[in-house]
Design an enzyme around this catalytic site. Sequence first.
Site, PDB file in Angstrom:
ATOM      1  N   ASN A 216       7.160  12.822   7.262  1.00  7.96           N
ATOM      2  CA  ASN A 216       8.169  12.578   8.301  1.00  7.96           C
ATOM      3  C   ASN A 216       9.084  13.797   8.388  1.00  7.96           C
ATOM      4  O   ASN A 216       9.003  14.689   7.538  1.00  7.96           O
ATOM      5  CB  ASN A 216       8.950  11.298   7.971  1.00  7.96           C
ATOM      6  CG  ASN A 216       9.626  11.410   6.626  1.00  7.96           C
ATOM      7  OD1 ASN A 216      10.495  12.246   6.427  1.00  7.96           O
ATOM      8  ND2 ASN A 216       9.205  10.589   5.669  1.00  7.96           N
ATOM      9  N   ASP A 285       6.380   4.902   3.760  1.00  7.89           N
ATOM     10  CA  ASP A 285       6.100   3.504   3.389  1.00  7.89           C
ATOM     11  C   ASP A 285       4.625   3.290   3.050  1.00  7.89           C
ATOM     12  O   ASP A 285       4.285   2.378   2.313  1.00  7.89           O
ATOM     13  CB  ASP A 285       6.490   2.575   4.551  1.00  7.89           C
ATOM     14  CG  ASP A 285       8.003   2.530   4.729  1.00  7.89           C
ATOM     15  OD1 ASP A 285       8.707   2.534   3.707  1.00  7.89           O
ATOM     16  OD2 ASP A 285       8.467   2.514   5.885  1.00  7.89           O
ATOM     17  N   LYS A 295     -11.914  18.535   1.528  1.00  6.66           N
ATOM     18  CA  LYS A 295     -11.440  18.462   2.913  1.00  6.66           C
ATOM     19  C   LYS A 295     -12.496  17.773   3.786  1.00  6.66           C
ATOM     20  O   LYS A 295     -13.670  18.173   3.764  1.00  6.66           O
ATOM     21  CB  LYS A 295     -11.172  19.880   3.429  1.00  6.66           C
ATOM     22  CG  LYS A 295     -10.572  19.890   4.818  1.00  6.66           C
ATOM     23  CD  LYS A 295     -10.346  21.297   5.331  1.00  6.66           C
ATOM     24  CE  LYS A 295      -9.947  21.232   6.795  1.00  6.66           C
ATOM     25  NZ  LYS A 295     -10.077  22.501   7.469  1.00  6.66           N
ATOM     26  N   PRO A 311       5.143   1.993  -3.260  1.00  6.60           N
ATOM     27  CA  PRO A 311       6.206   1.213  -3.898  1.00  6.60           C
ATOM     28  C   PRO A 311       7.523   1.439  -3.167  1.00  6.60           C
ATOM     29  O   PRO A 311       7.752   2.526  -2.624  1.00  6.60           O
ATOM     30  CB  PRO A 311       6.267   1.788  -5.321  1.00  6.60           C
ATOM     31  CG  PRO A 311       5.542   3.088  -5.272  1.00  6.60           C
ATOM     32  CD  PRO A 311       4.598   3.043  -4.117  1.00  6.60           C
ATOM     33  N   ASP A 312       8.378   0.420  -3.127  1.00  7.36           N
ATOM     34  CA  ASP A 312       9.713   0.573  -2.545  1.00  7.36           C
ATOM     35  C   ASP A 312      10.637   1.024  -3.674  1.00  7.36           C
ATOM     36  O   ASP A 312      11.027   0.228  -4.526  1.00  7.36           O
ATOM     37  CB  ASP A 312      10.184  -0.750  -1.926  1.00  7.36           C
ATOM     38  CG  ASP A 312      11.422  -0.550  -1.072  1.00  7.36           C
ATOM     39  OD1 ASP A 312      12.311   0.231  -1.495  1.00  7.36           O
ATOM     40  OD2 ASP A 312      11.505  -1.151   0.007  1.00  7.36           O
ATOM     41  N   PHE A 330      19.941   4.427   2.285  1.00  6.08           N
ATOM     42  CA  PHE A 330      20.056   5.003   3.613  1.00  6.08           C
ATOM     43  C   PHE A 330      19.099   4.253   4.533  1.00  6.08           C
ATOM     44  O   PHE A 330      18.125   3.661   4.075  1.00  6.08           O
ATOM     45  CB  PHE A 330      19.672   6.490   3.595  1.00  6.08           C
ATOM     46  CG  PHE A 330      20.834   7.390   3.324  1.00  6.08           C
ATOM     47  CD1 PHE A 330      21.407   7.431   2.065  1.00  6.08           C
ATOM     48  CD2 PHE A 330      21.371   8.194   4.331  1.00  6.08           C
ATOM     49  CE1 PHE A 330      22.493   8.253   1.805  1.00  6.08           C
ATOM     50  CE2 PHE A 330      22.454   9.022   4.075  1.00  6.08           C
ATOM     51  CZ  PHE A 330      23.014   9.056   2.822  1.00  6.08           C
ATOM     52  N   LYS A 344      18.660  -5.005   5.676  1.00  2.00           N
ATOM     53  CA  LYS A 344      18.150  -4.138   4.591  1.00  2.00           C
ATOM     54  C   LYS A 344      19.065  -4.189   3.366  1.00  2.00           C
ATOM     55  O   LYS A 344      18.606  -4.192   2.231  1.00  2.00           O
ATOM     56  CB  LYS A 344      18.072  -2.687   5.088  1.00  2.00           C
ATOM     57  CG  LYS A 344      16.671  -2.130   5.048  1.00  2.00           C
ATOM     58  CD  LYS A 344      16.548  -0.806   5.769  1.00  2.00           C
ATOM     59  CE  LYS A 344      15.538  -0.938   6.908  1.00  2.00           C
ATOM     60  NZ  LYS A 344      15.333   0.310   7.629  1.00  2.00           N
ATOM     61  N   LYS A 348      17.212  -5.522   0.105  1.00  2.00           N
ATOM     62  CA  LYS A 348      16.986  -4.581  -1.001  1.00  2.00           C
ATOM     63  C   LYS A 348      18.056  -4.699  -2.091  1.00  2.00           C
ATOM     64  O   LYS A 348      18.071  -3.926  -3.028  1.00  2.00           O
ATOM     65  CB  LYS A 348      16.920  -3.150  -0.449  1.00  2.00           C
ATOM     66  CG  LYS A 348      15.779  -2.938   0.549  1.00  2.00           C
ATOM     67  CD  LYS A 348      15.431  -1.478   0.747  1.00  2.00           C
ATOM     68  CE  LYS A 348      14.313  -1.331   1.776  1.00  2.00           C
ATOM     69  NZ  LYS A 348      13.604  -0.045   1.675  1.00  2.00           N
TER      70      LYS A 348
HETATM   71  N1  CTP Z   1      13.050   3.486   0.515  1.00  2.00           N
HETATM   72  C1  CTP Z   1      12.491   3.575  -0.745  1.00  2.00           C
HETATM   73  N2  CTP Z   1      11.148   3.432  -0.904  1.00  2.00           N
HETATM   74  C2  CTP Z   1      10.351   3.189   0.162  1.00  2.00           C
HETATM   75  C3  CTP Z   1      10.924   3.099   1.459  1.00  2.00           C
HETATM   76  C4  CTP Z   1      12.280   3.253   1.592  1.00  2.00           C
HETATM   77  O1  CTP Z   1      13.222   3.792  -1.712  1.00  2.00           O
HETATM   78  N3  CTP Z   1       9.052   3.074  -0.015  1.00  2.00           N
HETATM   79  C5  CTP Z   1      14.511   3.597   0.631  1.00  2.00           C
HETATM   80  C6  CTP Z   1      15.007   4.815   1.374  1.00  2.00           C
HETATM   81  O2  CTP Z   1      15.239   5.919   0.486  1.00  2.00           O
HETATM   82  C7  CTP Z   1      16.302   4.309   1.983  1.00  2.00           C
HETATM   83  C8  CTP Z   1      16.049   2.821   2.195  1.00  2.00           C
HETATM   84  O3  CTP Z   1      14.947   2.491   1.362  1.00  2.00           O
HETATM   85  O4  CTP Z   1      17.378   4.419   1.071  1.00  2.00           O
HETATM   86  C9  CTP Z   1      15.731   2.398   3.577  1.00  2.00           C
HETATM   87  O5  CTP Z   1      14.659   3.152   4.095  1.00  2.00           O
HETATM   88  P1  CTP Z   1      13.911   2.698   5.403  1.00  2.00           P
HETATM   89  O6  CTP Z   1      12.687   3.552   5.592  1.00  2.00           O
HETATM   90  O7  CTP Z   1      14.875   2.620   6.546  1.00  2.00           O
HETATM   91  O8  CTP Z   1      13.524   1.201   4.994  1.00  2.00           O
HETATM   92  P2  CTP Z   1      12.193   0.439   5.017  1.00  2.00           P
HETATM   93  O9  CTP Z   1      12.199  -0.509   3.880  1.00  2.00           O
HETATM   94  O10 CTP Z   1      11.056   1.388   5.068  1.00  2.00           O
HETATM   95  O11 CTP Z   1      12.339  -0.400   6.341  1.00  2.00           O
HETATM   96  P3  CTP Z   1      11.629  -0.264   7.782  1.00  2.00           P
HETATM   97  O12 CTP Z   1      10.669   0.883   7.718  1.00  2.00           O
HETATM   98  O13 CTP Z   1      11.001  -1.580   7.976  1.00  2.00           O
HETATM   99  O14 CTP Z   1      12.776  -0.015   8.725  1.00  2.00           O
END
Ligand code: CTP
Length: 406
Positions: A216, A285, A295, A311-312, A330, A344, A348
Amino acid sequence: MSTPENSSLAGRTVLVGVCGGIAAYKCAGVVSKLRQAGADVHVIMTDAARKFVSPLTFAAVSGNDVHMEMFDAGTAWQVAHITLVRKSELFLILNATANTLAKLAHGIADNLLTTCVLATRNPILVAHAMNTAMLEAEPTQQNLSTLAARGVEFVMPAAGFLACGEFGDGRLADEEDIVRAATRILERGASMTDERVLITAGPTREFLDPARFLSNPSTGRMGYALADEARRRGAAVTLVSGPTEIRTPSDVRFVRVVSAREMHAAVLEHLPESSLFIGAAAVADFRPAVEATAKAKKRDADLHVDLAPNPDVIADVAQRRPPGCLVVGFAAETDDLETNAREKLARKKLDCIVVNRIGRNGGAFASTENEVRMFWPGGEQDVPRASKADVAATILDRIAALRRNG
Ligand code: CTP
């Protein structure tokens, strides 16, 4: 003014640069006030400053030798200018001229003052003064913005009668305002000495094969600005960063990662010793379910990629946090900022969430400025557009308030 014993300036070391200009004489008053409040003040004068005021004046009001020359014969000058910078906690530049601002903005180091500024990692506070037209001139305004984006702080000139006979903006700010701003920075400099901050920054890369990845547009600037600001406030900082173009920050423990899974592992390793976690990274994600070791050739591609969830990181941090550890997330949103942010925050289990609005093509990511809203269980705060350094300072102020209010 408080007495030296109870002043937050007592025992603090301030390096003061004095530039040439009619207001140079007023700088002696500032130096005197700092010293009366108990600070150890060391003055550097430019050649132009010496045309207006004698170094003897500054030696007398500071109680220390005044520094002027890069190449003083018979002294260990190379060491001397670095030593000056190292032992100080704040660099205050008084009566900064348009010329010195231009040099600072462009990293020119052609005298002792500008060399020391380039060598410092401490907070820099500038009180500038000049003719109104010079202040409003496009190059000066650009130089001020460049310096602000780097985290330099300013005591803005006031309007008044100027030496050139005009009335307008450009008068050196009042002594009291300058001393107050210096005090605030020094107080802030010690405000996070008890915190051990773990910060994630930048994007992650999820490789399909050795030549291709999903990612991204995150630049990592916001996370790096937070790391810089937390360090300046005295925190011990660990920065876990995905791939970025930004130089590795000094005085922080730096952990370079590439993928979300690597970020997850690095964060969990450092979490037990942390008192504050800030997840500023734009973690991918999903990753390709299979990462090819060779390749993939264009002719063999089936135009289909299976994805697996990553993983989140922050959700796991919130669950496994050590006692007392605050967790700040964030979010980058295009729509329904508040609803998405509050959802969120709850899902979270965060203490606070900082929300960016993203435009088309990831506009907010690439900017050196940012404009955010913060939400926490009991409230919210708008942070108007400002440099990422300023936004970082406001975020840390808010976190400090949340910490105080339990
Ligand atoms: N984050 C994380 N690990 C992930 C995805 C997100 O730690 N795999 C953290 C980001 O660093 C940020 C927060 O979660 O602090 C929110 O990120 P965001 O991408 O907006 O949240 P998502 O859970 O991915 O929600 P969505 O894509 O459904 O908006």
